[in-house]
Write a protein that holds these residues in place. Structure first.
Motif, short mmCIF file in Angstrom:
data_model
loop_
_atom_site.label_atom_id
_atom_site.label_comp_id
_atom_site.label_asym_id
_atom_site.label_seq_id
_atom_site.Cartn_x
_atom_site.Cartn_y
_atom_site.Cartn_z
N GLU A 125 16.96 48.00 68.29
CA GLU A 125 17.25 48.21 66.88
C GLU A 125 17.49 46.87 66.22
OE1 GLU A 125 20.75 50.63 66.94
OE2 GLU A 125 22.04 48.99 67.54
N PRO A 126 17.40 46.81 64.91
CA PRO A 126 17.69 45.54 64.23
C PRO A 126 19.14 45.12 64.50
CG PRO A 126 16.58 47.05 62.74
CD PRO A 126 16.93 47.83 63.97
N ILE A 127 19.33 43.84 64.70
CA ILE A 127 20.66 43.29 64.99
C ILE A 127 21.00 42.24 63.94
CG2 ILE A 127 20.54 43.69 67.48
CD1 ILE A 127 19.94 40.60 67.70
N TYR A 128 22.28 41.95 63.80
CA TYR A 128 22.69 40.82 62.96
C TYR A 128 23.69 39.99 63.76
CZ TYR A 128 26.59 43.95 61.75
OH TYR A 128 27.67 44.79 61.80
N GLY A 129 23.88 38.77 63.30
CA GLY A 129 24.63 37.78 64.07
C GLY A 129 26.02 38.19 64.47
N LEU A 130 26.84 38.64 63.52
CA LEU A 130 28.22 38.99 63.84
C LEU A 130 28.28 40.11 64.88
CD1 LEU A 130 31.21 38.47 63.30
CD2 LEU A 130 31.08 40.10 61.41
N GLU A 131 27.40 41.07 64.74
CA GLU A 131 27.32 42.17 65.71
C GLU A 131 27.02 41.61 67.11
OE1 GLU A 131 24.76 46.23 65.79
OE2 GLU A 131 23.61 44.41 65.43
N MET A 132 26.10 40.65 67.20
CA MET A 132 25.75 40.07 68.49
C MET A 132 26.90 39.23 69.05
SD MET A 132 23.10 41.27 69.81
CE MET A 132 23.31 40.28 71.27
N LEU A 133 27.64 38.55 68.19
CA LEU A 133 28.80 37.81 68.68
C LEU A 133 29.79 38.75 69.35
CD1 LEU A 133 29.51 35.24 65.81
CD2 LEU A 133 28.75 34.75 68.13
N HIS A 134 30.03 39.90 68.74
CA HIS A 134 30.94 40.88 69.34
C HIS A 134 30.36 41.45 70.64
CE1 HIS A 134 33.71 40.72 66.05
NE2 HIS A 134 32.82 41.15 65.17
N GLU A 135 29.08 41.78 70.63
CA GLU A 135 28.45 42.34 71.83
C GLU A 135 28.50 41.33 72.98
OE1 GLU A 135 26.52 44.71 74.55
OE2 GLU A 135 27.50 45.26 72.69
N LEU A 136 28.15 40.10 72.72
CA LEU A 136 28.17 39.08 73.77
C LEU A 136 29.59 38.83 74.27
CD1 LEU A 136 25.51 36.71 72.24
CD2 LEU A 136 25.27 38.03 74.35
N GLN A 166 10.17 30.57 67.79
CA GLN A 166 9.32 30.75 68.97
C GLN A 166 8.49 32.03 68.91
OE1 GLN A 166 12.40 30.75 71.94
NE2 GLN A 166 12.25 28.54 72.29
N GLY A 167 8.73 32.84 67.89
CA GLY A 167 7.98 34.08 67.74
C GLY A 167 8.54 35.25 68.52
N LEU A 168 9.77 35.12 69.05
CA LEU A 168 10.38 36.19 69.83
C LEU A 168 11.12 37.20 68.96
CD1 LEU A 168 11.82 33.96 72.69
CD2 LEU A 168 9.70 35.32 72.72
N LYS A 185 14.78 41.57 64.61
CA LYS A 185 14.14 42.58 65.44
C LYS A 185 13.19 41.84 66.38
CE LYS A 185 12.97 47.04 66.01
NZ LYS A 185 13.65 47.64 67.09
N ALA A 186 13.09 42.30 67.61
CA ALA A 186 12.18 41.68 68.58
C ALA A 186 10.73 41.90 68.16
CB ALA A 186 12.41 42.25 69.97
N THR A 187 9.92 40.89 68.31
CA THR A 187 8.49 40.99 68.08
C THR A 187 7.82 41.51 69.36
OG1 THR A 187 8.09 38.75 68.87
CG2 THR A 187 8.55 39.02 66.48
N ALA A 188 6.52 41.72 69.29
CA ALA A 188 5.79 42.13 70.51
C ALA A 188 5.94 41.04 71.58
CB ALA A 188 4.32 42.38 70.18
N ALA A 189 5.87 39.77 71.17
CA ALA A 189 6.05 38.67 72.13
C ALA A 189 7.47 38.69 72.70
CB ALA A 189 5.76 37.33 71.46
N GLY A 190 8.45 39.02 71.89
CA GLY A 190 9.83 39.11 72.35
C GLY A 190 10.01 40.23 73.36
N ARG A 191 9.36 41.37 73.09
CA ARG A 191 9.45 42.50 74.03
C ARG A 191 8.76 42.16 75.36
NH1 ARG A 191 8.69 44.88 69.15
NH2 ARG A 191 6.49 45.32 69.51
N ARG A 192 7.65 41.43 75.29
CA ARG A 192 6.98 41.00 76.53
C ARG A 192 7.87 40.03 77.31
NH1 ARG A 192 2.54 40.89 73.18
NH2 ARG A 192 2.69 38.63 72.91
N ALA A 193 8.49 39.08 76.59
CA ALA A 193 9.38 38.12 77.25
C ALA A 193 10.56 38.84 77.88
CB ALA A 193 9.87 37.08 76.23
N LEU A 194 11.09 39.85 77.21
CA LEU A 194 12.19 40.64 77.77
C LEU A 194 11.74 41.34 79.04
CD1 LEU A 194 15.03 41.90 77.65
CD2 LEU A 194 14.06 43.66 76.15
#
Length: 103
Positions: free
Chosen positions: A24-35, A57-59, A76-85
């Motif tokens: 799902e789409p993420i935002y910075g503060l949310e990711m700081l809490h998750e991490l 980097q296109g991810l 949001k992850a791109t197709a390249a980001g999903r492949r990298a994941l």
């Protein structure tokens, strides 16, 4: 955290970001809490350049949205980001299998 540990964990942090941004789409503060829930201690001065770099980097792809009167940049992850994941996921599994063999 020592610099050497930060360097090692940087890849894991990127995988965390890709994992959540592929769902799902993420935002910075949310990711700081998750991490933080996973024991990573990052500040905005570390996370936002990481997000911008992953976008360069296109991810990730970002857009600005207005939500509840607040403007946010969401990623949001791109197709390249999903492949990298996916590739990262397999590499982590391979490493864990090898580490388990040598316990």
């Amino acid at each position: 955290m020592a610099k050497g540990q930060r360097d090692i964990f940087a890849g894991l942090i990127r995988l965390h970001v890709l994992h959540h941004a592929s769902r799902e789409p993420i935002y910075g503060l949310e990711m700081l809490h998750e991490l933080s829930r996973h024991g990573y201690r990052l500040g905005p001065g570390t996370l936002y350049p990481l997000l911008h770099g992953m976008e360069a980097q296109g991810l990730l792809r970002s857009k600005t949205i207005c939500e509840s009167g607040r403007t946010r940049r969401v990623y949001k992850a791109t197709a390249a980001g999903r492949r990298a994941l996916s590739e990262g996921h397999e590499k982590v599994r391979e490493l864990l299998r090898e580490m388990d063999e040598h316990e």
